[in-house]
Each structure stands twice: as structure tokens, then as C-alpha cells.
Scaffold this motif. Structure first.
Motif, PDB file in Angstrom:
ATOM      1  N   GLY B 483      85.958 -51.834  28.282  1.00 13.91           N
ATOM      2  CA  GLY B 483      86.473 -50.534  27.847  1.00 13.91           C
ATOM      3  C   GLY B 483      87.921 -50.609  27.398  1.00 13.91           C
ATOM      4  O   GLY B 483      88.260 -50.232  26.281  1.00 13.91           O
ATOM      5  N   VAL B 484      88.787 -51.111  28.261  1.00  6.45           N
ATOM      6  CA  VAL B 484      90.225 -51.079  27.945  1.00  6.45           C
ATOM      7  C   VAL B 484      90.575 -52.077  26.838  1.00  6.45           C
ATOM      8  O   VAL B 484      91.456 -51.807  26.015  1.00  6.45           O
ATOM      9  CB  VAL B 484      91.116 -51.318  29.185  1.00  6.45           C
ATOM     10  N   SER B 485      89.890 -53.207  26.802  1.00  2.79           N
ATOM     11  CA  SER B 485      90.239 -54.174  25.763  1.00  2.79           C
ATOM     12  C   SER B 485      89.766 -53.678  24.399  1.00  2.79           C
ATOM     13  O   SER B 485      90.470 -53.854  23.397  1.00  2.79           O
ATOM     14  CB  SER B 485      89.688 -55.559  26.086  1.00  2.79           C
ATOM     15  N   SER B 486      88.599 -53.010  24.353  1.00  2.00           N
ATOM     16  CA  SER B 486      88.114 -52.473  23.073  1.00  2.00           C
ATOM     17  C   SER B 486      89.006 -51.330  22.590  1.00  2.00           C
ATOM     18  O   SER B 486      89.355 -51.262  21.407  1.00  2.00           O
ATOM     19  CB  SER B 486      86.672 -51.984  23.224  1.00  2.00           C
ATOM     20  N   ALA B 487      89.383 -50.432  23.509  1.00  2.00           N
ATOM     21  CA  ALA B 487      90.248 -49.311  23.130  1.00  2.00           C
ATOM     22  C   ALA B 487      91.607 -49.835  22.666  1.00  2.00           C
ATOM     23  O   ALA B 487      92.179 -49.352  21.671  1.00  2.00           O
ATOM     24  CB  ALA B 487      90.409 -48.351  24.308  1.00  2.00           C
ATOM     25  N   THR B 488      92.124 -50.819  23.368  1.00  2.00           N
ATOM     26  CA  THR B 488      93.438 -51.365  23.021  1.00  2.00           C
ATOM     27  C   THR B 488      93.383 -52.103  21.679  1.00  2.00           C
ATOM     28  O   THR B 488      94.278 -51.982  20.847  1.00  2.00           O
ATOM     29  CB  THR B 488      93.924 -52.323  24.126  1.00  2.00           C
ATOM     30  N   ARG B 489      92.298 -52.855  21.475  1.00  3.59           N
ATOM     31  CA  ARG B 489      92.144 -53.580  20.212  1.00  3.59           C
ATOM     32  C   ARG B 489      92.096 -52.594  19.039  1.00  3.59           C
ATOM     33  O   ARG B 489      92.749 -52.785  18.020  1.00  3.59           O
ATOM     34  CB  ARG B 489      90.865 -54.423  20.259  1.00  3.59           C
ATOM     35  N   ARG B 490      91.337 -51.532  19.212  1.00  2.00           N
ATOM     36  CA  ARG B 490      91.227 -50.562  18.122  1.00  2.00           C
ATOM     37  C   ARG B 490      92.567 -49.879  17.873  1.00  2.00           C
ATOM     38  O   ARG B 490      92.966 -49.671  16.729  1.00  2.00           O
ATOM     39  CB  ARG B 490      90.136 -49.531  18.437  1.00  2.00           C
ATOM     40  N   GLY B 549      93.383 -45.694  20.025  1.00  2.00           N
ATOM     41  CA  GLY B 549      92.083 -46.328  19.847  1.00  2.00           C
ATOM     42  C   GLY B 549      91.174 -45.914  20.983  1.00  2.00           C
ATOM     43  O   GLY B 549      91.652 -45.581  22.070  1.00  2.00           O
ATOM     44  N   SER B 550      89.873 -45.909  20.716  1.00  5.06           N
ATOM     45  CA  SER B 550      88.921 -45.447  21.731  1.00  5.06           C
ATOM     46  C   SER B 550      87.757 -46.402  21.867  1.00  5.06           C
ATOM     47  O   SER B 550      87.446 -47.163  20.959  1.00  5.06           O
ATOM     48  CB  SER B 550      88.360 -44.071  21.357  1.00  5.06           C
ATOM     49  N   ASN B 551      87.132 -46.318  23.002  1.00  9.09           N
ATOM     50  CA  ASN B 551      85.845 -46.953  23.206  1.00  9.09           C
ATOM     51  C   ASN B 551      84.919 -45.899  23.813  1.00  9.09           C
ATOM     52  O   ASN B 551      85.360 -45.173  24.701  1.00  9.09           O
ATOM     53  CB  ASN B 551      85.958 -48.156  24.151  1.00  9.09           C
ATOM     54  N   PRO B 552      83.654 -45.789  23.367  1.00  8.41           N
ATOM     55  CA  PRO B 552      83.035 -46.588  22.311  1.00  8.41           C
ATOM     56  C   PRO B 552      83.571 -46.227  20.931  1.00  8.41           C
ATOM     57  O   PRO B 552      84.248 -45.208  20.762  1.00  8.41           O
ATOM     58  CB  PRO B 552      81.556 -46.233  22.433  1.00  8.41           C
TER      59      PRO B 552
END
Lengths: 332, 714
Positions: B483-490, B549-552
Motif C-alpha cells: 500500500g504505502v510503496s505504491s502510493a508513494t511511487r505514484r 498518490g494513492s493505492n489502489p
């Protein structure tokens, strides 16, 4: 923890005066590794703690002119484990001291405290009293008794005496020096322990106001000494069954006198007298050691959940004897 | 529209490296302050009077003496007369006082009377349960015909007791009201964003008025998602007293009411063809996790045996309710299944490794993963060289053996939002209302941010553990890292898009021709054409630049479904029943790894927790009082470092794994230690020890029962 008064005497006499004769009002504080936890849990309450760490002359291992060792009761378990004179005479004692609890506890816990610590029975520790009786019935017998006594358990006491050092010191013939309002007296360590019959009684024979000041060890005089503990975890765990042995040998390699003391299996350090009798005149080998183990538990009576401790006591005796004699069992 | 992706292996400068956790020095030196360490001005100490009975009705509560005590600033009856208490140490009265000792004294002055009711706490023997919530029978295929036709089958009863979470930092919080309906709460929680709303609901104030802070956190393992009754009561005491109140549980309460991994027991029958092909499964299982019963372990686990029947019953007991414990239900499912399968392999006369490999086709999507992992585990353990049939023939009491187990878990990234702020000094800051439970979440976010922006780790800052930051999910189910890595990447890619927009004209190229690397913004095809980070930021002036940035979201940055294998090598002293771990090998997949070191640490931690539960942990319930007897670290036996043996961790990485995206790894490694160690004990001794923990009592009882059985048949 309830509020208490802290007294710091400098002499034995002051300590005894401050202690008074009502154990409910004042109690000795030495290392505090157990007492303070008991007080925090309100299992023990005392209006006054007599903190004896500053009492002079009660630490260290001293060699007596007539032979033997005199050890101050305030000597820490860590100091005991590292003492050269003690290690020379009784390496089994320094080794056992080195395995007590963990380094932090060994660093503050004292010899006297190790001998007089309260039972670890979880009913006692959870506030149900030393005998854990409710409505005249033993909670231990009906409850979870997996760590409780298999010997000396005719009741009402079912806890086990927890000291690591007591069985070993009894096996080698230690005496204790007690100092109280009536002055000093000496007692075989073995006679210090008793099985309480009522909730108000203690598990030792200290008179009100008495302080354990010293432990006296006779010279090893060629005896073979060893203590074997069965422990599940390598550190910070209690032995489940301990056997401490001291063997006097005659010129022909036969046992002339044996002391076999069990720990963690009875409300007192348990003298396995049947085993001691059995060993007299025997030459030790694996078969004799196994039979000695059988003899030690011949009269054991399991509670509902501690049957396994009979096997542990049996094997502890066997292994202690073999190790004392320097016999290596194949594959062990 | 930004195209979100993880950089290819050659383009990662931090992702996948072995990087020490950033807050390690602060924690090791004591500079890190946990909730337990904090002491705001005027703080009072909160304490709770707890019911000593496992089942009782409160008949009267008298707090008058406590209220009159000087220094006692608030007294609140939590459960009054008429209330039925369903487990020991449930909350009855809360107090707040100027010192801890005074608060305890006040508790002693409170008089509560109870009508004691019958209790039930030991569900191991199902026949004794006063109430059983029988689940529906589930049938796939034709289990009766398949079992009847099975050439080899075994039947066994297996089980594991409840264990406690025993977080090093106990549950608790400090509550401080800053206005009539605004409050600060420092909480030891796994859900910074979620717990604010729980406070609000309990207190009847707007969620936006509750400010939750958890900068450092001393472990949760699934037990700290709820604000809990004591959290809301802490806030109420603070309000009554007009001062901040700290209320942390003591160890006795922590073990008794704040953590319970449900037990599981099962009677299992499993059958195979002579060649080892699994054909039929029958299980009747039961478990308890307090008055509400228990979860439902997946049975059979991993191996979807074609003909199967399962029936699971939930047994209500008078102990505090179950809480999620690392990989909820899986350790139970794995222990019951893998123990039975290992017994079947022994009955077949097969090496369990061959037996497991032969049946991998019914493990589903992870078949290939398991196959690769088993090969690596075999190499690391030397399984094929060292394995022997059941019963070590070595002379003497020490018997050595090997055991193995497989496991699976989901681990898809949870809902998370990240705001990245680029400060004029060039430092990039990520803000998330996430939390670092000690797992390395802070470090992972920093790595993703720095790697994405082409910056060194020193140039990024991670701010988390504050409910005022963008909402992020609770840390459970191995969902955080995804969750946090995807949100941060985006967020980072969105930020770069803004920067590239300004940089492109300066470099005379289109934005999509640019990349951020080595502290510069440069043309991908011509690294000579570049702007320093500062030059690139100049067009934005003194106002920080932000992106979120967000996940999903779009792009496959996270996925789900990992496979893992563990093998254990143990020595058993058959005269004392003492089991020693020689070595445990864990081979684990978790997709794209952000920080190899913290990922490995998660696996080490899971193995240690699992080994501890396998060997010595047990929440012992007293049949007489219904109370927990193991209320401290002396009686509640957790493994020490000397007890866990040599641990070998191998993480699956590279092609076939990296492209799956980031998947969590907190849960999977805790699942297999129990079964792999128990199977190793069976291999060593030749006797199945059917119940955990594998302590001398359990081992000797099993050896004795086996000896008695042999005697009977002889």
C-alpha cells in the motif's frame, strides 16, 4: 505497589532491630530481583523493607583456616559464579550459579535470596496464597499443576522449592548461619526448609527477626559433586527437575556415602534417601545410575498433569551421577 | 496521464538493496520515544480495576472511598451492577490519579461485589464444552468413496493451544483534551488513521477533532487495530479530570485480555494412492477464541485434495476475545494439515519432500513457486543427503530429524494515500497517516521516494504516524508495504511529471524524454544534457511543490498470493523431552522487494515468533478460576535467542518474482515453523507429538503413550 518505609542498616544488629519480630510488618530486601515483583503484584506487602546491602561483612567467599569456605549471604550470584576459590573447591557450584536466570538477575540476586526465594507456583504468584486453597480445597490439585510437586505432595502444600543452589549446597553438606534477636545459631541448610501445613506457615524455619548471614561449606575432600538440571529453554528458564549429587568414594572406587538431593520436585529440596541407601557400596556405571534414578522416584506420586516430571527426576539423577563420576553414556 | 510502473532492475539505485532501517540508531540509543515513554505536562496515571472472575454478574460497585482520596482526579464506573462479565480481567472501574501508586491505591479502595457464574475455558476436550457452534459441513467431490478406495490412509488428532501476542510495548494511550470536543491521543496502535474515527464514535465528537500520533510503536502482531474500551475510557477519564491521562496495560492484563490467538484442534483422516497421490480428506475441527468463538482455519491447507469434507465448530469460552495474530487462521490450518500429511507420508514410506512435490499440482497458482522454493530449501538444508525414515537410529537419547511445511498468504497493498512535498532546499518529504510497527515501513517509504526521484536517502524525509497526514490503511495482513510503496511511487511519479513539465523546455526536449537520476533531471538518451536538482526546482520559487498518490490505482504496483517453504532440523532428547532447534531454513516469495534487509528481518522475526509458539508458548487457563495463569514473562515462556537455532533465510527475487509488484511478507513466515518443527520431531523420534507446544510434558506424554500402545499390541 503499596507504600513502604525503607531502612538501610549498617550492621547485623541494626538489621535485626529494624526487622522486629512480625514478618508481616517488615521484611528483608537484598537483591530485590524477586521481592520487588511480588510487591508490585501485591502478593507480598510489607510496611518496612530492611535493605541489608550496606550491612558490612556479609559478602564474598572466604577460605577458613580449618578448611572449608565461608560465604556471605549478600554475595551476588554473579560473584559466586566467578569466584576462584569456590570454583577450585566446588566447580559444580560456580557452574550452577552461572546458569541462574540471566545476567541482569545474577548481577543483583544474592546467595541468601536464592536460598530463601518464594515458590514460583503460579497460584501463589497470582495471589491465591502459598497453599492455594479455596473453600478448603486445593486449587492446585483441581487446577493446572504441570509444574508442581511429585514428591512430598501429601498436601496441603504442592508448590516446589525453586532454588537452583539449595539442592547442591545441601548435597555438599552446607550449613547456614542465622542471626536474630537471640544471637547467632548454625543450622544444616537441609533443616532450614520445611513443608508448611497451614496458610500462615512459611516454607522455611527462620525464626521471626532472624537473618540468614552466611553459608558454610565443608572442604570437598575428594567427593564427586555434580548438579544436573532439566531445562526447556537455554536461558531465563527454571529447571523442571534438578538432581544434585555428592559422592564419597572408598579406595576401591566404590561409593561409601552418597547425597542425592532433588530440586523442583517437592516443597523442599528433596533428599532421595532410597537412592542414597541404594548407592552405598556400589561401583557407579550406567546401569547403577539408571537404577538409582528409579529409586529416587519410587515413591513419587503424580498430580493430574505432572506425570512427566517423574521421568525428568529419574533421568536427572542418572545424569548427575554419571557426570559426577565422569562416565559418558554412549550417544549422550 | 502518468504511466505508473516499478523501475527495471538496471534502473533501481536503492530498491532491492540491503538497507538498514533508518530509525535503528534512534531506537537502539533510546532517543525514539514510544507512547509508553511520553509524559505530557500535568499528566495523570490511569488504572483499571478488573474483574477477577471469568464469568460473573456485577451486583454492586462502591467507588465512594476512592473518590474521596486526595490526588484521585477521576473515577468512572465502566461496567456497573447488572452487567455480565464474560472473561477474567475485564474492565470494571477506571481511575486517574497524580501517581501510579495512588491510582493503584484507589483501585484497592473500590468495593465490587459479584455473583460468580460457571465458566468454561479449556476447549481442548470438545466433549466438555457446554456450548458448541457447529459449522456447516463442506463437501467437495466424493470423500467417502475416495477414502474407501484410498490405498493408504491415516487418522490423527492434532492441536494447538491459544497463545498471547505479548507485544513488548503493552496496549495503551495518552489522551489530552485541547478543547470541549477536540483531543490529542498518543496511541500504541496499528491503525493511526482508523483509530481516530473509533475514538470519535466512542466519545460522540467529530472524527476530524481527534488527532492521533504514533511515531514509534512497540509491536502489534494484529492485536492493536481497535481503540479498545480502555482507549475510550482513558479519554473519558482525561475529560473528567481536566488533564492528560496515560493508561497503559500492565503485563498481566496485556497477556490476559489484549491478545489471544485462537486455539485449534482437529480429528483428521487423509488418504492417498500407493504412489503418494492425495485423494481424500476428512476433518472435524474445533477452536476457540473467547465468547464469540473462533476463526475458521483453512482446511485442508495449501493442498486442495480433490475429495474432501470439512466441518469446523466454534467453541465459546470465557476468555477475552480473539485478536488477529499474524496470518490469522493460517498457522492453525498449516499445523493441522501438514502434521497429518507428514504422518501420511510416513505411512506411505515416502520422503515427505517427494510426497509434497508429487502433490504440488493441487496447490494452485503457486505450484511453480513451491517447486522452485523446495529445490532451494533442499540445497540449503541438505535435505536429500540427510533425511532418514522416521525414528533416528543413532545410539543414545539424542535423536535428530527433519521436517517441512508449505504456506501461502495474500498480502496485496491496502488503501493508502501519500503526499510528497518538495521543499525549496531540495528535500523531498513523504507524508502518510501510516505507522511503522517496527517492521521498517518508514525505511521502505524513504527508499521508494529516493529511488523514484533519483535522490540519495539523506535527501528524503518520511513523516508518518499522524492522523493529520493523508489516510493510509491499518498495518495488518501484510498489506502495508504494498500500500504505502505504491502510493508513494505514484506520488513521486506525479511530482516528477510536474518537474519534467518545467525542465523540458530548458533542456529543449519533451517531458517524456527526461528521467530523474543521480540527483539530476536529465535527458534519458543524453546524460550530458541535465539540470541539477536545484536548477530543476528553481522555476517553482519559494513555495514547496506537492503531489499526491494513492493505492489502489492504475499500473500493477502490488499483487497478492505468495508461497513459502520452511524446513526444520531438530534434536530431541527422548529421555527429557527437550527439543532443540539446530537449524530452520525459510525460502520465501513476496514479489518485488523494496528493502532486502528489512524483508529478511520480517522473515527472521516471523520464524522466531513461530518457533517460540511451537516450542514453549501457551496461554494457560486455570480450570478452577478461569484466569490466565501465565501472566508474566517467567511463566509465559517465549523463546530466547539461544533457543531458536541457526536461521537461514532465502528471498525469491528476480524474473518471475519482481514483475508481480510489491507484496507484504509480515504474515507468511510465521505459519510454517509449528508444523515443520513438529514434523521434524516426529522424524527424529518416530513418534508424532500431536499437540503444541513441543515442551517436555507434551513430548514425554507422547513417547509414553506410544510405548504403552506398542506394549499393548505386542
Amino acid at each position: 505497589m503499596q507504600p513502604f518505609e525503607l531502612a538501610s542498616p549498617k550492621t547485623r544488629e541494626q538489621a535485626v532491630r529494624l526487622l522486629g519480630t512480625d514478618p508481616a510488618r517488615a521484611t528483608i530486601l537484598a537483591g530485590g530481583s524477586d521481592l520487588l515483583g511480588l510487591m508490585k503484584d501485591n502478593v507480598v506487602t510489607a510496611g518496612r523493607l530492611v535493605y541489608v546491602k550496606s550491612v558490612s561483612g556479609l559478602t564474598g567467599v572466604h577460605t577458613e583456616k580449618a578448611g572449608g569456605l565461608r560465604i556471605g549471604a549478600l554475595t551476588t550470584v554473579d560473584d559466586l559464579s566467578a569466584d576462584a576459590a569456590l570454583g577450585f573447591e566446588y566447580p559444580a557450584i560456580t557452574a550452577a550459579a552461572g546458569h541462574v536466570a540471566g545476567p541482569q538477575i545474577r548481577n543483583v540476586a544474592t546467595l541468601g535470596g536464592n536460598l530463601l526465594q518464594r515458590p514460583r507456583c503460579w497460584y501463589f504468584r497470582n495471589g491465591f496464597g502459598l497453599l492455594a486453597q479455596r473453600d478448603g480445597k486445593s486449587m492446585v490439585v483441581d487446577g493446572d499443576n504441570r509444574y508442581h510437586a511429585i514428591l512430598g505432595n501429601d498436601g496441603p502444600a504442592y508448590f516446589v522449592q525453586p532454588s537452583t543452589l539449595a539442592p547442591l549446597l545441601i548435597a555438599v553438606g552446607a550449613q547456614v548461619v542465622l542471626f536474630g534477636p537471640q544471637g547467632e545459631r548454625r543450622l544444616d541448610l537441609e533443616k532450614l526448609y520445611r513443608i508448611p501445613k497451614t496458610e500462615g506457615e512459611r516454607e522455611h524455619d527462620l525464626k521471626p527477626g532472624e537473618v540468614l548471614t552466611e553459608v558454610l561449606l565443608p572442604p570437598v575432600a575428594g567427593r564427586k559433586v555434580y548438579s544436573y538440571e532439566v531445562r526447556q529453554r537455554q536461558t531465563l528458564d527454571w529447571s523442571l527437575a534438578t538432581a544434585s549429587v555428592a559422592l564419597e568414594m572408598d579406595g576401591g572406587g566404590k561409593i561409601s556415602r552418597a547425597r542425592v538431593i532433588l530440586g523442583q520436585v517437592a516443597p523442599v529440596p528433596w533428599a532421595a534417601t532410597e537412592t542414597e541407601e541404594f548407592l552405598k557400596g556400589k561401583t557407579l556405571d550406567v546401569d547403577v545410575a539408571s537404577k538409582a534414578g528409579e529409586a529416587a522416584v519410587a515413591k513419587a506420586k503424580p498430580l493430574s498433569q505432572n506425570r512427566y516430571k517423574i521421568q525428568l527426576a529419574r533421568v536427572a539423577v542418572k545424569r548427575a551421577l554419571l557426570a559426577a563420576a565422569g562416565i559418558v553414556e554412549e550417544g549422550a | 496521464m502518468v504511466d505508473y510502473f516499478w523501475p527495471a532492475a538496471k534502473d533501481r539505485h536503492l530498491i532491492g538493496q540491503r538497507i538498514s532501517r533508518l530509525d535503528g540508531p534512534a531506537k537502539a540509543s533510546g532517543r525514539a520515544k514510544y507512547t509508553y515513554d511520553l509524559k505530557p505536562q500535568r499528566m495523570l496515571w490511569g488504572k483499571i480495576l478488573r474483574c477477577p472472575h471469568a464469568h460473573a454478574k456485577i451486583t454492586s460497585v462502591d467507588v465512594s472511598a476512592a473518590e474521596k482520596m486526595p490526588g484521585v482526579k477521576a473515577v468512572r464506573v465502566i461496567q456497573g451492577p447488572g452487567t455480565e462479565v464474560k472473561w477474567a480481567l475485564d474492565e470494571v472501574v477506571g481511575v486517574a490519579a497524580t501517581s501510579e501508586a495512588l491510582a493503584e491505591e484507589a483501585l484497592r479502595a473500590i468495593k465490587v461485589e459479584y455473583e460468580v457464574l460457571p465458566h468454561f475455558v479449556n476447549e481442548a476436550n470438545l466433549a466438555q464444552a457446554p456450548k458448541v457452534d457447529a459449522g456447516a459441513e463442506e463437501v467437495v467431490g466424493d470423500p467417502d468413496a475416495a477414502m474407501a478406495a484410498a490405498e493408504v490412509k491415516i487418522k490423527g488428532t492434532y492441536g494447538m493451544p491459544p497463545v498471547a501476542h505479548n507485544c513488548m510495548e503493552a496496549h495503551g494511550q495518552i489522551c489530552e483534551w485541547t478543547g470541549a470536543d477536540t483531543m490529542n491521543a498518543w496511541c500504541s496502535t496499528q491503525a493511526v488513521a482508523g483509530v481516530a474515527g473509533q475514538f470519535a464514535e466512542g466519545l460522540g465528537i467529530p472524527a476530524a477533532n481527534v488527532h492521533v500520533v504514533t511515531e514509534y510503536m512497540g509491536g502489534g502482531y494484529g492485536s492493536k487495530f481497535s481503540v479498545d474500551r480502555w482507549g475510550v475510557e482513558c479519554a473519558r477519564l482525561a475529560k473528567l479530570a481536566g488533564a492528560p491521562v496515560k493508561l497503559m496495560l500492565d503485563r498481566r492484563a496485556e497477556i490476559t485480555v489484549a491478545g489471544d490467538r485462537p486455539s485449534a484442534y482437529g480429528e483428521i483422516e487423509v488418504g492417498a494412492k500407493k504412489d503418494g497421490t492425495l485423494v481424500a480428506w476428512n476433518s472435524k475441527s474445533w477452536a476457540s477464541g473467547g465468547p464469540g468463538g473462533s476463526g475458521d482455519p483453512p482446511l485442508p491447507y495449501v493442498f486442495q485434495i480433490p475429495n474432501r469434507r470439512r466441518k469446523h465448530s466454534s467453541v465459546p469460552t470465557n476468555r477475552a476475545s480473539a485478536r488477529a495474530w499474524r496470518a490469522p487462521n493460517h498457522p492453525q490450518g498449516a499445523f493441522l494439515t501438514m502434521s497429518a500429511l507428514d504422518d501420511l507420508a510416513a505411512a506411505l514410506g515416502m520422503n515427505p519432500l517427494d510426497f509434497f512435490i508429487q502433490n504440488l499440482s493441487i496447490t494452485g497458482v503457486n505450484e511453480k513457486v513451491y517447486r522452485e522454493e523446495l529445490q532451494i530449501a533442499d540445497d540449503l538444508m541438505g535435505w536429500r543427503q540427510r533425511w532418514h525414515p522416521r525414528g533416528d537410529s543413532a545410539k543414545g537419547p539424542i535423536k535428530r530429524g527433519l521436517g517441512l511445511s508449505l504456506h501461502t498468504w495474500g498480502g496485496r497493498g491496502h488503501r493508502s494515500n501519500c503526499e510528497v512535498t518538495l521543499h525549496p532546499d531540495g528535500i523531498a518529504e513523504a507524508k502518510l497517516a501510516s505507522q511503522d510497527l517496527g517492521t521498517g515501513t518508514r525505511t521502505v517509504i524513504a527508499i521508494v521516494l529516493a529511488d523514484s526521484l533519483g535522490l540519495p536517502l539523506e535527501s528524503v524525509k518520511v513523516s508518518l504516524g499522524d492522523s493529520r497526514y493523508p489516510a493510509s490503511g491499518g498495518s495488518g495482513g501484510s498489506t502495508t508495504v504494498g500500500g504505502v510503496s505504491s502510493a508513494t511511487r505514484r506520488a513521486a511519479q506525479n511530482l516528477l511529471a510536474m518537474i519534467f513539465e518545467k525542465s523540458a523546455p530548458q533542456l529543449g526536449v519533451k517531458p517524456e524524454e527526461l528521467e530523474a537520476a543521480e540527483g539530476t533531471i536529465r535527458v534519458k538518451a543524453d546524460h550530458g544534457k541535465s539540470l541539477t536538482w536545484r536548477q530543476a526546482l528553481a522555476p517553482f520559487g519559494q513555495t514547496p511543490v506537492t503531489a499526491t498518490g494513492s493505492n489502489p490505482g492504475t499500473g500493477d504496483l502490488t499483487s497478492s498470493g505468495v508461497g513459502g517453504v520452511q524446513m526444520a532440523d531438530v534434536s530431541v532428547d527422548v529421555e527429557t523431552g527437550v527439543v532443540r532447534i539446530n537449524k530452520v531454513v525459510a525460502v520465501q516469495d513476496c514479489g518485488l522487494i523494496i528493502d532486502l534487509k528489512t524483508a529478511e528481518s520480517q522473515v527472521y522475526g516471523g520464524m522466531i515468533m513461530g518457533i517460540s509458539a511451537a516450542l514453549s508458548e501457551e496461554k494457560v487457563l486455570d480450570p478452577v478460576t478461569g484466569q490466565v495463569l501465565t501472566t508474566d514473562f517467567e511463566s509465559y515462556k517465549m523463546a530466547g535467542i539461544a533457543d531458536v537455532g541457526e536461521l537461514v533465510v532465502h528471498m525469491m527475487t528476480g524474473p518471475g518474482y519482481d514483475e508481480r509488484g510489491v507484496i507484504g511478507v509480515g504474515e507468511p513466515p510465521v505459519i510454517s515453523p509449528g508444523p515443520s518443527i513438529a514434523n521434524a520431531v516426529a522424524n527424529a523420534t518416530g513418534v508424532r507429538v500431536p499437540f503444541l507446544p513441543l515442551n517436555p510434558r507434551r513430548v514425554l506424554d507422547a513417547l509414553e503413550a506410544n510405548a504403552a500402545k506398542k506394549k499393548e499390541t505386542a
